[in-house]
Design a protein around this motif. Structure first.
Motif, PDB file in Angstrom:
ATOM      1  N   ASP A 170       0.860  -1.183   0.000  1.00 55.28           N
ATOM      2  CA  ASP A 170       0.000   0.000   0.000  1.00 55.28           C
ATOM      3  C   ASP A 170       0.902   1.241   0.000  1.00 55.28           C
ATOM      4  OD1 ASP A 170      -1.741   2.156   0.732  1.00 55.28           O
ATOM      5  OD2 ASP A 170      -3.107   0.717   1.661  1.00 55.28           O
ATOM      6  N   SER A 222      -9.385   7.230  -1.097  1.00 53.72           N
ATOM      7  CA  SER A 222      -9.031   6.755  -2.436  1.00 53.72           C
ATOM      8  C   SER A 222      -8.991   5.240  -2.528  1.00 53.72           C
ATOM      9  CB  SER A 222      -7.668   7.332  -2.847  1.00 53.72           C
ATOM     10  OG  SER A 222      -7.726   8.729  -2.958  1.00 53.72           O
ATOM     11  N   ILE A 229      -4.345   1.689  -2.731  1.00 57.68           N
ATOM     12  CA  ILE A 229      -3.566   1.847  -3.963  1.00 57.68           C
ATOM     13  C   ILE A 229      -2.179   1.292  -3.689  1.00 57.68           C
ATOM     14  CG2 ILE A 229      -2.574   3.480  -5.595  1.00 57.68           C
ATOM     15  CD1 ILE A 229      -4.912   5.345  -5.013  1.00 57.68           C
ATOM     16  N   HIS A 271       0.022  -0.457  -8.740  1.00 60.75           N
ATOM     17  CA  HIS A 271      -0.983   0.373  -9.399  1.00 60.75           C
ATOM     18  C   HIS A 271      -0.355   1.647  -9.970  1.00 60.75           C
ATOM     19  CE1 HIS A 271      -4.298  -1.592  -6.753  1.00 60.75           C
ATOM     20  NE2 HIS A 271      -4.284  -2.147  -7.940  1.00 60.75           N
ATOM     21  N   THR A 311      -2.660   1.967 -13.278  1.00 59.37           N
ATOM     22  CA  THR A 311      -3.976   1.381 -12.979  1.00 59.37           C
ATOM     23  C   THR A 311      -4.512   1.870 -11.628  1.00 59.37           C
ATOM     24  OG1 THR A 311      -2.928  -0.588 -11.999  1.00 59.37           O
ATOM     25  CG2 THR A 311      -3.513  -0.694 -14.339  1.00 59.37           C
ATOM     26  N   SER A 312      -3.989   2.976 -11.130  1.00 63.26           N
ATOM     27  CA  SER A 312      -4.347   3.468  -9.795  1.00 63.26           C
ATOM     28  C   SER A 312      -5.697   4.166  -9.751  1.00 63.26           C
ATOM     29  CB  SER A 312      -3.276   4.444  -9.290  1.00 63.26           C
ATOM     30  OG  SER A 312      -3.276   5.629 -10.082  1.00 63.26           O
ATOM     31  N   GLY A 313      -6.143   4.730 -10.883  1.00 64.49           N
ATOM     32  CA  GLY A 313      -7.359   5.536 -10.888  1.00 64.49           C
ATOM     33  C   GLY A 313      -7.138   6.956 -10.417  1.00 64.49           C
ATOM     34  N   ARG A 352     -11.240  10.121  -7.617  1.00 65.91           N
ATOM     35  CA  ARG A 352     -10.457   9.252  -8.489  1.00 65.91           C
ATOM     36  C   ARG A 352     -11.234   9.011  -9.769  1.00 65.91           C
ATOM     37  NH1 ARG A 352     -11.197   3.994  -4.538  1.00 65.91           N
ATOM     38  NH2 ARG A 352     -13.325   3.461  -5.173  1.00 65.91           N
ATOM     39  N   PRO A 359      -9.015   1.425  -8.031  1.00 65.66           N
ATOM     40  CA  PRO A 359      -7.678   0.908  -8.329  1.00 65.66           C
ATOM     41  C   PRO A 359      -7.725  -0.498  -8.918  1.00 65.66           C
ATOM     42  CG  PRO A 359      -7.717   1.972  -6.180  1.00 65.66           C
ATOM     43  CD  PRO A 359      -9.131   1.917  -6.643  1.00 65.66           C
ATOM     44  N   GLY A 360      -6.995  -0.677 -10.027  1.00 62.78           N
ATOM     45  CA  GLY A 360      -6.925  -1.968 -10.687  1.00 62.78           C
ATOM     46  C   GLY A 360      -8.026  -2.238 -11.683  1.00 62.78           C
ATOM     47  N   GLY A 399       1.121   8.800 -11.026  1.00 63.29           N
ATOM     48  CA  GLY A 399       1.692   7.594 -10.447  1.00 63.29           C
ATOM     49  C   GLY A 399       3.203   7.623 -10.391  1.00 63.29           C
TER      50      GLY A 399
END
Length: 531
Positions: A86, A98, A101, A105, A110-112, A146, A150-151, A160
């Motif tokens: 994390d 959020s 994450i 990610h 791909t974290s958003g 976001r 995430p993902g 990121g």
């Protein structure tokens, strides 16, 4: 490898765009275990007509990401970091809202997380204002919204990799650029490469960047960004030759960089450690580029064939990928004759016909993005609301070719009326419907809208039945009303404006870039609150 043939081919790619009095580029070609070509074209500085050479320094933009990713792989190798951790382990100030994450990610996009560049623009930064790491750090505790969970999906953002640089710095206990100097650039032999975090640093041998201006002249492009990790890597083409050699030599740290990302549903993306993954004749290609101000960069390599090409440029309009991929294609062919044959395919043949006025109108691509098709003096053009116009070249009836060589096709319904079209959008074919814009009723949206997290307000005003968003620094921005409560802005970072109602009363609005920073909520307020 016939080096003379290679030189002639690279020269031919450059000669139409670059001469000794124009901005230009530097190229390195790597084959087997050595660079077979390092060549500069054009001028690094137009005022003093300094030529571009192997040690000319360029801002490489997002090419920086693969070096940050290499650092992550290095820390994994040393058991100092894990992709599943994390990010709050290292960034405890990051908001809990959020969701979880992970480092992975951030690495795989791909974290958003929202794009910090878009958020800063919405908050009041203008293109040309200075942006530093401190500005981005100040955003971290404010990033409560976001773009997706995430993902859930892939979406390329700078945020990121900026956070990865901060994580590496906190693990190392020293500034990111210092750690990179010792652990990456120094060990690889990249003597003239560094992450630049100083807006006023004097850089010997630095190339200025330029864009095309009126009547064949050039104008300077200001480089005001100093945000390490995602960008701000200063390097030379000689050093990128060293880097290509290191990548092609392999090893566990480098091999890890070719592992693609995976989404929550198990599907695999085409992005690895700071590198896009592709195929050429069933052979894996890894590549990435960058652009900022007037700087352009591109790097591509094929481990199986042990070949690689990199380019650095200070000319905004240079088609860097046409050059780099053209050289890769040359290297994969056995002879200059085969290369000429490979490039001799017949282009799409255009035809002359009078365009049907039926194709004119508005087409909704996605939230906030409306394509405008028009005809002027018998020529068809298209644009995104607020953007520049591009010609559509007739190919067949109701078929056109856009500025990138991609097809644009219009479709007719049972009444022989144009009702939709297909175009290439974000790399994929997309069919979009023709719409009739809303022509009245904008008075209900007038008012002041405020976001407390960014401490920024926009005033919506009506002029001649059109809605405008006003901001102290950005000025007045026209909003195009394409559906009830939905508007398209003229700037990419203010592209989508959707008004929110409660009991049919407008109570707020959501502003999005429509691509990289979604769902930024503004509450409608009494203007006196801000006074």
């Amino acid at each position: 490898m016939d080096q003379k043939s290679l030189m002639r081919y690279v020269d031919s790619l450059m000669q139409d765009t670059i001469d000794q009095h124009s901005p230009g580029a530097a190229v390195v070609v790597y084959v087997d275990r050595e660079p077979v070509l390092i060549q500069g074209y054009g001028a690094a500085n137009l005022e003093y007509e300094m030529p571009i050479q192997g040690r000319t320094v360029f801002d490489s933009g997002s090419l920086a990401k693969q070096f940050t990713a290499y650092a992550v792989s290095l820390l994994i190798e040393r058991n100092m970091l894990s992709l599943g951790e994390d990010i709050r382990t290292y960034l405890p100030e990051f908001p809990e809202s959020s969701g979880k994450i992970t480092v992975g990610h951030l690495l795989y996009h791909t974290s958003g997380l929202q794009e910090w560049g878009d958020i800063l623009q919405i908050a009041g930064w203008r293109f040309g204002d200075e942006i530093t790491m401190d500005d981005v750090r100040a955003l971290i505790p404010r990033m409560n919204s976001r773009n997706f969970a995430p993902g859930e999906q892939f979406e390329y953002v700078n945020t990121g990799y900026t956070l990865l640089a901060e994580i590496i710095s906190r693990i190392a206990g020293e500034p990111f650029h210092q750690w990179m100097d010792r652990n990456v650039f120094g060990s690889i032999g990249m003597k003239h490469s560094f992450f630049n975090d100083d807006l006023y640093k004097v850089v010997p041998g630095m190339a200025y960047s330029y864009r095309l201006a009126d009547r064949g002249t050039y104008a300077k492009c200001r480089d005001y960004l100093r945000v390490a990790g995602s960008s701000s890597l200063y390097t030379t083409i000689e050093d990128l030759g060293q880097w290509l050699g290191h990548l092609l030599d392999g090893g566990s740290v480098v091999e890890r960089m070719a592992v693609p990302g995976q989404l929550a549903d198990g599907s695999v993306t085409n992005y690895a450690f700071g590198l896009f993954l592709g195929q050429h004749n069933k052979v894996q290609v890894l590549e990435h580029g960058g652009k900022y101000a007037g700087y352009r960069s591109a790097l591509s390599f094929i481990p199986e064939k042990r070949i690689g090409v990199a380019l650095l440029s200070n000319l905004e309009s240079l088609k860097e990928w046409d050059i780099v991929r053209g050289i890769i294609e040359f290297l994969l062919n056995d002879s200059e004759e085969e290369q000429v044959a490979a490039q001799s395919g017949q282009p799409l043949r255009s035809v002359q016909h009078v365009p049907d006025q039926e194709i004119s109108g508005h087409y909704l691509i996605c939230e906030g993005h409306v394509a405008v098709i028009g005809i002027e003096d018998g020529q068809v053009f298209w644009k995104i609301t607020g953007g520049p116009k591009f010609e559509l070249v007739p190919h067949l009836q109701d078929n056109f070719i856009d500025q990138d060589g991609d097809p644009v096709v219009f479709y007719r319904n049972g009444d022989n009326r144009i009702d939709s079209m297909t175009l290439i959008w974000c790399g994929e074919e997309k069919r979009v419907q023709k719409i009739v814009p809303v022509s009245d009723g904008v008075e209900a949206y007038a008012g002041v809208y405020y976001n407390s997290g960014l401490n920024v307000a926009y005033r919506m005003i009506v002029r001649e039945k059109e809605l405008y968003a006003e901001h102290m620094k950005h000025g007045s921005m026209e909003l195009f009303h394409y559906q009830r409560d939905h508007f398209s802005g003229e700037h990419y970072w203010f592209r989508s404006v959707q008004f929110v109602r409660e009991n049919d009363q407008v109570i707020g609005c959501i502003v999005s870039s429509a691509i990289q920073a979604k769902n930024i909520y503004f509450t409608r307020i009494d203007r006196s609150i801000l006074l």
